[in-house]
Structures are given as structure tokens and as C-alpha cells.
Design a protein around this motif. Structure first.
Motif, short mmCIF file in Angstrom:
data_model
loop_
_atom_site.label_atom_id
_atom_site.label_comp_id
_atom_site.label_asym_id
_atom_site.label_seq_id
_atom_site.Cartn_x
_atom_site.Cartn_y
_atom_site.Cartn_z
N SER A 27 0.81 -1.22 0.00
CA SER A 27 0.00 0.00 0.00
C SER A 27 0.85 1.27 0.00
N ASP A 28 2.12 1.16 0.36
CA ASP A 28 2.97 2.35 0.44
C ASP A 28 3.92 2.49 -0.75
N LEU A 29 3.76 1.64 -1.78
CA LEU A 29 4.58 1.72 -2.97
C LEU A 29 3.70 1.91 -4.20
N THR A 30 4.24 2.58 -5.21
CA THR A 30 3.55 2.69 -6.48
C THR A 30 4.57 2.61 -7.61
N LEU A 31 4.22 1.95 -8.69
CA LEU A 31 5.11 1.80 -9.84
C LEU A 31 4.88 2.96 -10.80
N VAL A 32 5.96 3.68 -11.15
CA VAL A 32 5.82 4.83 -12.05
C VAL A 32 6.52 4.61 -13.39
N GLY A 33 7.32 3.55 -13.51
CA GLY A 33 7.99 3.30 -14.78
C GLY A 33 8.77 2.00 -14.76
N CYS A 34 9.07 1.49 -15.96
CA CYS A 34 9.88 0.29 -16.10
C CYS A 34 10.95 0.52 -17.16
N VAL A 35 12.10 -0.09 -16.98
CA VAL A 35 13.17 -0.04 -17.97
C VAL A 35 13.47 -1.47 -18.38
N ASP A 36 13.40 -1.72 -19.69
CA ASP A 36 13.62 -3.07 -20.18
C ASP A 36 13.89 -3.02 -21.68
N LYS A 37 14.55 -4.02 -22.21
CA LYS A 37 14.81 -4.08 -23.65
C LYS A 37 13.54 -4.39 -24.42
N ASP A 54 -0.46 1.15 -14.95
CA ASP A 54 -0.46 2.02 -16.12
C ASP A 54 0.95 2.49 -16.48
N ALA A 55 1.95 2.16 -15.65
CA ALA A 55 3.32 2.60 -15.88
C ALA A 55 3.82 2.11 -17.24
N ILE A 56 4.67 2.94 -17.87
CA ILE A 56 5.16 2.68 -19.22
C ILE A 56 6.53 2.01 -19.20
N PHE A 57 6.77 1.15 -20.20
CA PHE A 57 8.09 0.56 -20.42
C PHE A 57 8.96 1.51 -21.25
N TYR A 58 10.19 1.71 -20.78
CA TYR A 58 11.21 2.47 -21.51
C TYR A 58 12.38 1.53 -21.81
N ASN A 59 13.12 1.84 -22.89
CA ASN A 59 14.33 1.07 -23.15
C ASN A 59 15.59 1.86 -22.85
N ASP A 60 15.41 3.08 -22.28
CA ASP A 60 16.53 3.95 -21.95
C ASP A 60 16.34 4.53 -20.56
N ILE A 61 17.31 4.31 -19.69
CA ILE A 61 17.20 4.75 -18.31
C ILE A 61 17.12 6.27 -18.20
N GLU A 62 17.91 6.97 -18.99
CA GLU A 62 17.93 8.44 -18.92
C GLU A 62 16.57 9.01 -19.31
N LYS A 63 15.99 8.50 -20.38
CA LYS A 63 14.67 8.96 -20.82
C LYS A 63 13.61 8.69 -19.76
N CYS A 64 13.68 7.51 -19.17
CA CYS A 64 12.72 7.15 -18.12
C CYS A 64 12.80 8.11 -16.95
N LEU A 65 14.01 8.32 -16.44
CA LEU A 65 14.17 9.16 -15.26
C LEU A 65 13.86 10.63 -15.55
#
Length: 267
Positions: A27-37, A54-65
Motif C-alpha cells: 500500500s505504500d509503494l507505487t510503480l511509475v515506470g519500467c526499464v527493459d529491452k 499504467d506505468a510505461i516501459f522504456y528502453n533507456d534509463i535516462e529517458k525514463c528518469l
């Protein structure tokens, strides 16, 4: 109290997907993004077998952050990617919790210094299973009385590094208590190279890689007329999730890099 916003790197892998399921239950965590190939641009809930985020998958860590507002990065990738992700997180003010192993001493030193300069918390743990952390500490205690020791670690056949980070960490802890000793007969000869395993400060480490295994380690101490065996087995990747949650909870209040979950568990 606001939720801790988490990005997971390696989210479609076996460990990463288990981390997503853990986050879903908290209950105290939420997913805001994922990084994966894989799955770039897709929502987590669009991928079969993954939770309804609803969090989105990114393939680039810099873009995600750059695009998501994150507090913590949970990295469960490979040594090469893990180092890159951890460094990027620290530079972007995001606290990394890293289960990836295989970092070099130079990389660990660099990341430790960077975290100190930025005054930001980071946790790198060779093993997030609470039982495995205790196993390592018990081995350290025993080494004071049993200098003859061998480590056998067994993992699934897709693991990239050998020996495992847990085995190396165990050997390092034993080394703190044990006077260096070259074990075995002085005239011992390997008739097949590598038969006696890796030599770490005179003790031996053996790596087994087979399908069906998850993560297992046995530390065997020998003394006159007796043996002491300390063993830990992870039969499912769920065993690592309580340690990851523990690290997430604590990394928020840290201002430096901590290597090894034991420093948070045992003070």
C-alpha cells in the motif's frame, strides 16, 4: 503519508516481474515506470502475466528518469546494465536499490564516492533473501573458529556471473575473521584444470549452473573430527522480495551507498 514512487529495471525478467507483483501488494509503494529491452512504449498492464499498472516501459534509463517522477530505482538486470542504471539514478537524484551482481571493485568504489558526493542513499545487495544474509553472517562468525572452509553455490543456468555475488560476499566476510590459509595438501595437483574451484584467499569457491535451480549456497567448515555446514536455499524468487521491500523502506533515509543488506538489518 505519500507513496514511494518506484521504477523497476529488468521488469519483464523473472526477478523483475516478481518485483512488480510485490509492489502491487504494498500500500505504500507505487510503480511509475519500467526499464527493459522489451515492450518499449507499452503499459505494464498490456503485457500478459504482469500486474495491472499504467506505468510505461522504456528502453533507456535516462529517458525514463527524465519523464517520470521517481524516488527509487530497483535494478534487477545484468552487471553491465546495472552499473549504468545505478550511476544514472544517483546522478538524477533517484535512490537505487540494486540486486544485480558482478560489479567490479572499481565500479563499487566509483558509485560509493558518487553517492557520498550527492548525499543520496543507495543499496547494492548481492542477495536480498533475508535467510541468505543471515547465512553469510553465521559463516563469518564460524570462520573465527574454523579456518578451513569451502563454498558451494548453485544457481540456474541463465546466471551470467560466476562465482555468484553472494559467494564472493561470503568469502569477503570470512576473510575478515580468518587468517589466510592455503587449504589442501601442499603437493595437490589438479589433473583437470579448475577441479578444485576458484581460489579466494586460500579458500575454494565452487559454482554449479543447472536448469531447475534458483539460488542455493552451502558453506562447509572442517575441523578435527567434525564438519559444520551452513546452508541456504531459495526455491522461488519470491524469497528475495521481503529484502527488496526492506531496502526500499530504508534507502529513503540514507545519504550514502550501503553494500550488503546486513548493514541495514544488523546495524
Amino acid at each position: 503519508m505519500s507513496k514511494i514512487r518506484v521504477v523497476v529495471a529488468g521488469a519483464s525478467g523473472k526477478m523483475g516481474s516478481e518485483a512488480l507483483r510485490m509492489i502491487e501488494k504494498q500500500s505504500d509503494l507505487t510503480l511509475v515506470g519500467c526499464v527493459d529491452k522489451q515492450h518499449t512504449g507499452k503499459k505494464v498492464k498490456e503485457i500478459a502475466g504482469l500486474p495491472q499498472f499504467d506505468a510505461i516501459f522504456y528502453n533507456d534509463i535516462e529517458k525514463c528518469l527524465a519523464e517520470v517522477n521517481a524516488d527509487v530505482l530497483v535494478d534487477l538486470t545484468s552487471p553491465k546494465a546495472g552499473y549504468k542504471h545505478t550511476k544514472a539514478a544517483i546522478l538524477n537524484g533517484v535512490r537505487p536499490v540494486v540486486g544485480t551482481t558482478g560489479f567490479t571493485n572499481e565500479q563499487l568504489s566509483e558509485l560509493t564516492q558518487l553517492a557520498a558526493e550527492k548525499k543520496i542513499g543507495a543499496v547494492i545487495a548481492p542477495n536480498f533473501a533475508i535467510g541468505a544474509v543471515l547465512m553469510m553472517q553465521f559463516a563469518k562468525m564460524a570462520a573465527k573458529y574454523f579456518p578451513d572452509v569451502e563454498i558451494i553455490e548453485k544457481h540456474h543456468d541463465q546466471k551470467l556471473d560466476a562465482p555468484s555475488g553472494t559467494a564472493v560476499k561470503t568469502a569477503q566476510l570470512i576473510q575478515e575473521q580468518r587468517n589466510k590459509k592455503n587449504q589442501g595438501h601442499s603437493e595437490e595437483e589438479e589433473t583437470i584444470l579448475g577441479a578444485r574451484g576458484a581460489d579466494y584467499d586460500g579458500m575454494r569457491i565452487h559454482s554449479v549452473r543447472l536448469p531447475g535451480l534458483v539460488a542455493h549456497q552451502e558453506v562447509i567448515f572442517g575441523g578435527p573430527g567434525e564438519n559444520l555446514k551452513i546452508q541456504h536455499d531459495s526455491f522461488h524468487r519470491e524469497s528475495f522480495m521481503s529484502g527488496i521491500k526492506f531496502a526500499i523502506d530504508h534507502v529513503i533515509s540514507l545519504d550514502k551507498l550501503v553494500y550488503g543488506l546486513e548493514h541495514l538489518m544488523l546495524g
